[in-house]
Write a protein that holds these residues in place. Structure first.
Motif, PDB file in Angstrom:
ATOM      1  N   GLY A  10       0.842  -1.225   0.000  1.00  0.00           N
ATOM      2  CA  GLY A  10       0.000   0.000   0.000  1.00  0.00           C
ATOM      3  C   GLY A  10       0.858   1.248   0.000  1.00  0.00           C
ATOM      4  N   ASN A  11       1.933   1.271   0.740  1.00  0.00           N
ATOM      5  CA  ASN A  11       2.773   2.467   0.760  1.00  0.00           C
ATOM      6  C   ASN A  11       3.408   2.697  -0.603  1.00  0.00           C
ATOM      7  OD1 ASN A  11       2.173   2.943   3.444  1.00  0.00           O
ATOM      8  ND2 ASN A  11       3.860   1.693   4.224  1.00  0.00           N
ATOM      9  N   ARG A  12       3.722   1.599  -1.286  1.00  0.00           N
ATOM     10  CA  ARG A  12       4.329   1.758  -2.601  1.00  0.00           C
ATOM     11  C   ARG A  12       3.357   2.349  -3.602  1.00  0.00           C
ATOM     12  NH1 ARG A  12       7.095  -3.537  -4.839  1.00  0.00           N
ATOM     13  NH2 ARG A  12       8.346  -3.134  -2.942  1.00  0.00           N
ATOM     14  N   VAL A  13       2.123   1.936  -3.488  1.00  0.00           N
ATOM     15  CA  VAL A  13       1.102   2.488  -4.437  1.00  0.00           C
ATOM     16  C   VAL A  13       0.939   3.974  -4.206  1.00  0.00           C
ATOM     17  CG1 VAL A  13      -1.301   2.440  -5.073  1.00  0.00           C
ATOM     18  CG2 VAL A  13      -0.069   0.289  -4.691  1.00  0.00           C
ATOM     19  N   ILE A  14       0.911   4.346  -2.958  1.00  0.00           N
ATOM     20  CA  ILE A  14       0.741   5.779  -2.648  1.00  0.00           C
ATOM     21  C   ILE A  14       1.942   6.560  -3.159  1.00  0.00           C
ATOM     22  CG2 ILE A  14       0.576   7.448  -0.766  1.00  0.00           C
ATOM     23  CD1 ILE A  14      -0.970   5.306   0.828  1.00  0.00           C
TER      24      ILE A  14
END
Length: 221
Positions: A10-14
């Motif tokens: 999720g952090n990578r997508v953001i």
């Protein structure tokens, strides 16, 4: 372990989304800045172009006027067409109310000339006149009073008689006596009995009473 991997994904997508937005913003700014710079250069290039004006044409030398034709007739001039200016029609005035007709003029005829006076009436007046005097005078004289005849008495008697409208004697009086009462009485009696007259008339021709005077002469043969 699985939970940590999921959080990390999720952090990578953001982070990817944020990096994409940053690149989009930088691209927009770059495109906008380049467009502005290109437009500024075009405007500067357009404003700095020098336009050279062409030199004015040389004036031609004075040419001699063309020769005038000898006795050339003037060109015909057509008369201008007549201008028919029709007068403007008079304005039409309308009345909302019709005034009453004026009363007819009163004409007083001149007075008629006075009638001429009637001609004076012909007067028919006349006095009484004897009618058949010779006959009745002879009868009076022939009726000689008897006593005066016996005594031989003669004389003249003046009498005045009143004549009625019918021409007969209505009254008698002695105006001059003969000196004999018999002769005086015989004279008035004879006039009353035998004398006749045309009666007197008034102005209208009506018979009226009148008087008459005469003399009776008594004379013996």
């Amino acid at each position: 372990m699985a939970y940590a991997d999921q959080q990390m994904s999720g952090n990578r997508v953001i982070a990817i989304i944020i990096v994409a937005l940053v690149h989009i913003a930088l691209g927009y700014a770059l495109v906008t800045g380049l467009a502005y710079e290109a437009a500024s250069k075009v405007i500067e290039r357009v404003t700095t172009i020098d336009i050279e004006e062409p030199p004015p044409p040389e004036e031609p030398e004075d040419e001699p006027p063309p020769p005038e034709p000898d006795n050339a007739p003037p060109p015909p001039v057509a008369p201008p067409p007549p201008i028919n200016i029709a007068p403007a029609p008079p304005p039409i005035r309308t009345q909302s109310t019709i005034p009453p007709p004026s009363p007819p003029a009163l004409r007083i005829p001149p007075p008629a000339p006075p009638a001429p006076p009637p001609p004076p009436a012909v007067s028919k007046a006349r006095g009484a006149s004897p009618k058949g005097q010779a006959g009745w005078a002879r009868r009076i004289q022939s009726n000689y009073p008897r006593r005066a005849e016996r005594e031989g008495t003669e004389g003249s008697v003046g009498v005045n008689v009143t004549i009625s409208p019918d021409g007969r004697v209505s009254a008698c009086s002695v105006t001059r006596s003969s000196g004999s009462s018999d002769l005086d009485s015989a004279a008035c009696d004879g006039m009353t009995r035998y004398a006749r007259f045309d009666p007197a008339l008034d102005t209208a021709g009506n018979a009226i009473s009148d008087s008459y005077s005469t003399t009776i002469v008594y004379q013996l043969n």
